[in-house]
Each structure stands twice: as C-alpha cells, then as structure tokens.
Motif scaffolding. Structure first.
Motif, PDB file in Angstrom:
ATOM      1  N   GLU A   9       0.872  -1.192   0.000  1.00 43.73           N
ATOM      2  CA  GLU A   9       0.000   0.000   0.000  1.00 43.73           C
ATOM      3  C   GLU A   9       0.900   1.231   0.000  1.00 43.73           C
ATOM      4  OE1 GLU A   9      -2.426   2.571  -0.020  1.00 43.73           O
ATOM      5  OE2 GLU A   9      -3.784   1.055   0.834  1.00 43.73           O
ATOM      6  N   ASP A  10       0.579   2.207  -0.857  1.00 45.96           N
ATOM      7  CA  ASP A  10       1.460   3.377  -0.955  1.00 45.96           C
ATOM      8  C   ASP A  10       1.041   4.529  -0.052  1.00 45.96           C
ATOM      9  OD1 ASP A  10      -0.776   3.598  -2.623  1.00 45.96           O
ATOM     10  OD2 ASP A  10       0.184   5.146  -3.827  1.00 45.96           O
ATOM     11  N   GLU A  11      -0.135   4.436   0.569  1.00 44.81           N
ATOM     12  CA  GLU A  11      -0.533   5.524   1.468  1.00 44.81           C
ATOM     13  C   GLU A  11      -0.048   5.224   2.874  1.00 44.81           C
ATOM     14  OE1 GLU A  11      -4.634   7.164   1.108  1.00 44.81           O
ATOM     15  OE2 GLU A  11      -4.595   5.983  -0.736  1.00 44.81           O
ATOM     16  N   LEU A  52      -3.369  -6.169  -0.476  1.00 50.22           N
ATOM     17  CA  LEU A  52      -2.857  -5.558  -1.699  1.00 50.22           C
ATOM     18  C   LEU A  52      -3.720  -4.398  -2.177  1.00 50.22           C
ATOM     19  CD1 LEU A  52      -0.890  -5.750  -4.180  1.00 50.22           C
ATOM     20  CD2 LEU A  52      -2.489  -7.403  -5.154  1.00 50.22           C
ATOM     21  N   ASP A  53      -3.132  -3.210  -2.171  1.00 51.84           N
ATOM     22  CA  ASP A  53      -3.797  -2.040  -2.746  1.00 51.84           C
ATOM     23  C   ASP A  53      -3.700  -2.163  -4.262  1.00 51.84           C
ATOM     24  OD1 ASP A  53      -4.942   0.510  -2.956  1.00 51.84           O
ATOM     25  OD2 ASP A  53      -2.979   1.484  -2.937  1.00 51.84           O
ATOM     26  N   LEU A  54      -4.607  -1.499  -4.992  1.00 55.79           N
ATOM     27  CA  LEU A  54      -4.576  -1.632  -6.450  1.00 55.79           C
ATOM     28  C   LEU A  54      -3.793  -0.516  -7.134  1.00 55.79           C
ATOM     29  CD1 LEU A  54      -8.175  -2.926  -7.143  1.00 55.79           C
ATOM     30  CD2 LEU A  54      -6.047  -4.207  -7.277  1.00 55.79           C
ATOM     31  N   MET A  55      -4.036   0.733  -6.705  1.00 49.40           N
ATOM     32  CA  MET A  55      -3.340   1.850  -7.327  1.00 49.40           C
ATOM     33  C   MET A  55      -2.006   2.036  -6.615  1.00 49.40           C
ATOM     34  SD  MET A  55      -5.489   2.779  -9.623  1.00 49.40           S
ATOM     35  CE  MET A  55      -5.217   4.481 -10.108  1.00 49.40           C
ATOM     36  N   LEU A  56      -0.940   1.575  -7.259  1.00 45.80           N
ATOM     37  CA  LEU A  56       0.383   1.588  -6.641  1.00 45.80           C
ATOM     38  C   LEU A  56       1.411   2.130  -7.615  1.00 45.80           C
ATOM     39  CD1 LEU A  56       0.363  -2.054  -5.212  1.00 45.80           C
ATOM     40  CD2 LEU A  56       0.496  -0.001  -3.791  1.00 45.80           C
TER      41      LEU A  56
HETATM   42 CA    CA Z   1      -2.849   3.508  -3.584  1.00 41.87          CA
END
Ligand code: CA
Length: 231
Positions: A9-11, A52-56
């Motif tokens: 996750e990027d956040e 798993l986040d999708l927008m990465l």
């Molecule tokens: Ca994201």
C-alpha cells in the motif's frame, strides 16, 4: 492470531494504521510502498497473507497479483479497493485474489476477512492418504485433515477460498447449492457480498480441477439457482 502479513500500500497513513492494528492482534507485518517491492517481498518472504492495494507506483496491484499467481498459487491475497472502483474487485478476483475489502473499512471487518482467508497450518499432514476425513468424488480427493486436494493422484494447489468452496460442494454432492449459501458458508458474508465473487472463484477452481473447464465434469452450473458438484 498469528502469522506474517505483507501490506502492499502506498498511502503511509493506511499502512501505519494497518500495522498498528495487526500487530495488536498478534500478527507480524511487512510493508511495501510500491508494487515492485511488494511482489519481491511476496516471493522472497513467504507471507501468510497479503493485503494488496490496487493503485500503486511502479507496478499496479493487478500486475502484482498476476505475477504473484504465476509463481505462487496459494498465498491468500485480499485486495484493498475504493468503493467507487466497483469493477476492480472482479478483475482482481479473476487475476487470482481471494477476497477484497472496500475502503474505508473498519478494523473489525478487516480482521474478519483476514481470519476467513488465512490458510490453516497443518501439522504432519498424512499426504494423500484416504482416511475418514477424506471426501472422494470421481478422481477428486479432498483430505480435510491435511487440507490437500488431489486430482488423479496429482496434488492440486488451491487458495484457501478455492479449497473451502470445493470442500463445501464436495460435502453436498448432487445437491444444488445457492450462491447465497456459498457466500455465507465459504466467505462468511452474512448480509453483504457480491455474487460475482462466487462465480469468479468457481471459474478459477474449474481451471484447476476440470479437464475441460468449459465442459465441467464436476462443478456444474445450475442456471439461476447456483452450483452442484456431480458425483
Ligand atoms: Ca494507492
């Protein structure tokens, strides 16, 4: 609960709150802030479950899932998706994720999903042996002690949800089971959940246990009613 959970996750704020809550529940965590790093850790560290986040950055969640499944067909993957990205969860499931949770989610909901998807760890599995806890239909054998599945004596690698789905169907051979019942029994969804989750998982299961997934021998679609495992 225990186990090693990989968070991709990027956040950072979401990662922090996930880590805090997971550690509090007894889990060990690993974090990756982009898709490439996440895939690398997933393959090298053998986590027990992946969020798993999708927008990465670098590699999106769909590509991570696809690449992971080529090498690792079993580690449970739960997709973290935003509510407005309704269709993403189906695409994710088709790529081999086991479940999804929509953001924003409550920790209680997340823990329930993690618990439902964690693979059971088995001590000294009686490999392939047909015992009293085995379900046998045609050339399919499901050993409920070792949580292993064999098709014509070849082991079949299933995710936790694929396994639970097959087990439920094999436990009720020649009976039409509704998708609502499967969602409730296999996914532990009581009041919500998407019927497509069942359809996508059935499709994946057929690819693993049927000689011709387009002409299934075992898992039969009962149009408008559900699925039946033919003995
Ligand atoms: Ca994201």
């Amino acid at each position: 609960m225990s186990g090693k959970i990989l968070i991709i996750e990027d956040e950072k704020a979401i990662v922090d709150i996930l880590r805090f809550n997971l550690v509090k529940q007894g889990f060990e965590t690993m974090e990756a802030y982009d898709g490439e790093e996440g895939l690398g850790l997933a393959l090298s560290e053998s986590p027990d479950l992946i969020l798993l986040d999708l927008m990465l950055p670098k590699m999106d969640g769909f590509d991570v899932c696809r690449a992971l499944r080529e090498k690792d067909p079993v580690t449970p993957v739960i997709i973290l998706t935003a509510r407005e990205e309704e269709n993403d969860k189906v695409v994710g499931l088709e790529l081999g994720a086991d479940d999804y949770i929509t953001k924003p989610f409550s920790m209680r909901e997340l823990m329930a999903r993690i618990k439902a998807n964690m693979r059971r760890t088995v001590q000294q599995p009686p490999r392939g042996k047909i015992g009293e806890n085995c379900l046998v239909v045609g050339d399919l054998i499901l050993n409920a002690d070792s949580c292993e599945v064999f098709h014509r004596d070849q082991p079949v690698q299933l995710t936790a949800k694929e396994y639970e789905l097959l087990k439920h169907l094999m436990g009720h051979p020649d009976k039409t089971v509704s998708r609502e019942e499967l969602l409730e029994k296999v996914w532990n969804y009581e009041y919500f959940g998407d019927m497509r989750t069942v359809d996508v998982t059935v499709r994946r299961l057929r690819e693993k246990v049927e000689d011709d997934p387009a002409q299934p021998r075992y898992i039969i679609t009962k149009r408008g009613m559900g699925y039946m495992l033919k003995s």
